[in-house]
Structure formats: structure tokens, C-alpha cells
Design an enzyme around this catalytic site. Structure first.
Site, PDB file in Angstrom:
ATOM      1  CE  LYS A 176      -4.324  -1.993   1.441  1.00  0.00           C
ATOM      2  NZ  LYS A 176      -5.482  -1.998   2.356  1.00  0.00           N
ATOM      3  NE  ARG A 185      -7.335  -8.874  -0.047  1.00  0.00           N
ATOM      4  CZ  ARG A 185      -7.081  -7.941  -0.953  1.00  0.00           C
ATOM      5  NH1 ARG A 185      -6.253  -6.930  -0.649  1.00  0.00           N
ATOM      6  NH2 ARG A 185      -7.628  -7.989  -2.148  1.00  0.00           N
TER       7      ARG A 185
END
Length: 312
Positions: free
Chosen positions: A243, A282
């Protein structure tokens, strides 16, 4: 590629040609490994996801990528057909299902445990029929009433993610006084709607929603306070992989690290999250995070009783 074929060069198959495999019994959630944090591999069947958009945009390429993750040791394969990055365009449920259903069917036949990454109840329902075993919904505070009903009637595990607004508006809603406390409070409010519909405590998995309506500083603060999520009494899924806040941290000469240059930092967060008791992470790169959770599990285990040679 045949839907039951191993991707070339994956797992035990090293031939350049696909190797047909017999369908395996459907994987079950209750058979997932225990004793360590689980690794959920990300499979984006999209042209526009922030990290790997377009790499797996066809059924064949997505199936091959999913099989590679499965044979690399992923405990769960999370299949999504709509990008949830900030500013992403909406995808109709019909198009989303066209993308993901053949992939889910093939991976389930190969023996993988599959989750469906969607905010649409109709897509989640179709994915469950195709063999998916988990619903991963990032809609957050805007959860569809139909999704609540589906989770209650299907009895499948459900990932409840914290997000304010949608992909177009969430960045403007990143205003918090106490980000961890407010995330917990807002998740509890949605959780109570699920309870009221008949969803059980055991079905719910909590995702704090890193990057969803949160800026870089808020993401780090939330990670530092993961233990506050434990007050909700549910399994916790951490989804930090590649991210933007990691790219910012790794900036060199004024240039943010590219998504595929963030896997080492992702694995570091995996190890920290595992040491703090996260149920699963994840991630895009399965191998490095699988190594990280194994290290964290070994560090948490009782000290070895093997005799240590005496020094002279």
C-alpha cells in the site's frame, strides 16, 4: 489453459506444458492451519488495480497466477474483480462476475480455499455457488442490506472492513481524533447490524482497513494499536500489502517506491502482525509472508529443549 491444469513451472510440475490434475475435495474453512497466522494471497482479475492491474485480467492468466500462489503455500486465495483503490471506477456486478466466477471455479477444483473480494451481494452469492468459502467485503460503513442478509443466511465467514465512503470519496473522509478508537467504534456499529440479522460472532473477521479513508500517519497509528481491535472479540485480518504508505516510507531521492518494491516492508508488517496475534495477512507476495509467519510462530513457541553444547 485447462481449468484443472497446473501453471507451467509451479509446484511439483516443472514441465513447460500444463499438467492435468484430478479435482480435489473442496477445501474447508475449518481445516485451515492453526498455530500460526494465515496467509491470504491477493488475486486481482482487473485491468486497473494499483499494484498488478492487467497482469491477471483474463481467466487463463488469473487461474495460472492463483495456482502459483496455491502451490507456493497460500492458505486462502482472495479473488476480486473490481479495483478498490482510491479513485477507481465502479464495475457492474455482471462484469465483476464475468471476471471472477471462472477463476473461482478453477481454483476450487484445484483444491484451493477461495474468498471473494466484493462489495456486491449478488456477486458474493454467485461466488459462493461457484465454491468460494469466505466473503471479503471492503464496503465498510456502506454495507449493502442484501449483503447482511446473505451473510446471515449462508453462515459463511465474513470479513468486515473499516472504510468510510467509497473509492471516490474515502480520501476526503480521513478525519480522526483517535483513529484506532474510532475504527473500533465504527466497526462495532456495523457488527451490531450483522448480529441483529442473525450473523454469529464466529463468522465475523475484522479488517481495520489500512489505506481506506486513512492517510499515511493514520495507517501507522492503527498498526501500532492493533491490540485495540481485540476488544471486538473477532479474528483480525491485516491487509497492508504494497500500500501507498509503504511506498512513502521507502522513498528514495524524492521518489516513492513502486508497488512491487514494497514486498520486504510488507513481510516486516506481516511478522509484526503475526507476533501480535493476527489471524491472517492479505498479501501479494505469498512466499515472503509465509516465511515471516513461520518465523513469528517459532519465536512464540516454547524454547527448544535440545541440549546446547558446552563451550570449552
Amino acid at each position: 489453459m485447462d481449468t484443472l491444469a497446473a501453471a507451467p513451472g509451479t509446484g511439483p510440475a516443472t514441465s513447460p506444458l500444463p499438467i492435468l490434475r484430478k479435482p480435489r475435495p473442496a477445501a474447508r474453512f475449518e481445516d485451515l492451519p492453526t498455530g500460526r497466522t494465515l496467509v491470504m494471497g491477493i488475486l486481482n482479475v482487473t485491468p486497473d488495480s494499483f499494484s498488478d492491474g492487467g497482469k491477471h485480467a483474463t481467466a487463463d492468466t488469473a487461474i495460472a497466477a492463483g495456482l502459483r500462489m496455491f502451490y507456493a503455500g497460500a492458505d486462502i486465495i482472495d479473488v476480486g474483480g473490481e479495483s478498490t483503490r482510491p479513485g477507481a471506477d465502479d464495475v457492474t456486478p455482471d462484469e465483476e462476475q464475468r471476471r471472477v466466477l471462472p477463476v473461482i471455479e478453477a481454483l476450487v477444483k484445484a483444491g484451493a480455499l477461495v474468498s471473494i473480494d466484493t462489495t456486491h451481494a449478488s456477486t458474493a452469492a454467485a461466488a459462493l455457488k461457484a465454491g468460494a468459502a469466505i466473503i471479503n467485503d471492503v464496503s465498510g460503513l456502506t454495507i449493502e442490506p442484501e449483503m447482511v442478509e446473505l451473510v446471515a443466511t449462508s453462515k459463511v465467514p465474513y470479513v468486515l472492513t473499516h472504510r468510510r465512503g467509497d473509492a471516490r470519496t474515502m480520501n476526503s473522509l480521513a478525519e480522526y481524533t483517535d483513529v484506532a478508537g474510532e475504527v473500533v467504534s465504527e466497526l462495532a456499529g456495523v457488527r451490531d447490524k450483522l448480529y441483529a440479522a442473525g450473523v454469529s460472532q464466529e463468522q465475523i473477521i475484522i479488517d481495520p482497513g489500512l489505506g481506506f479513508a486513512k492517510n499515511d500517519a493514520q495507517n501507522w497509528e492503527l498498526l501500532q494499536n492493533l491490540d485495540q481491535l481485540d476488544s471486538l472479540g473477532h479474528k483480525v485480518l491485516v491487509a497492508a500489502s504494497r500500500k501507498r504508505f509503504l511506498g512513502t516510507l521507502l522513498t528514495v531521492a524524492g521518489k516513492s517506491a513502486a508497488p512491487d518494491e514494497r514486498d520486504a516492508a510488507t513481510a516486516a508488517i506481516t511478522a509484526i502482525s503475526a507476533s501480535r496475534g493476527a489471524w491472517a495477512v492479505r498479501v501479494h507476495d505469498v512466499g515472503s509472508s509465509l516465511d515471516a509467519v513461520k518465523v513469528a510462530a517459532r519465536m512464540a513457541a516454547a524454547p527448544s529443549t535440545q541440549a546446547v553444547p558446552k563451550t570449552q
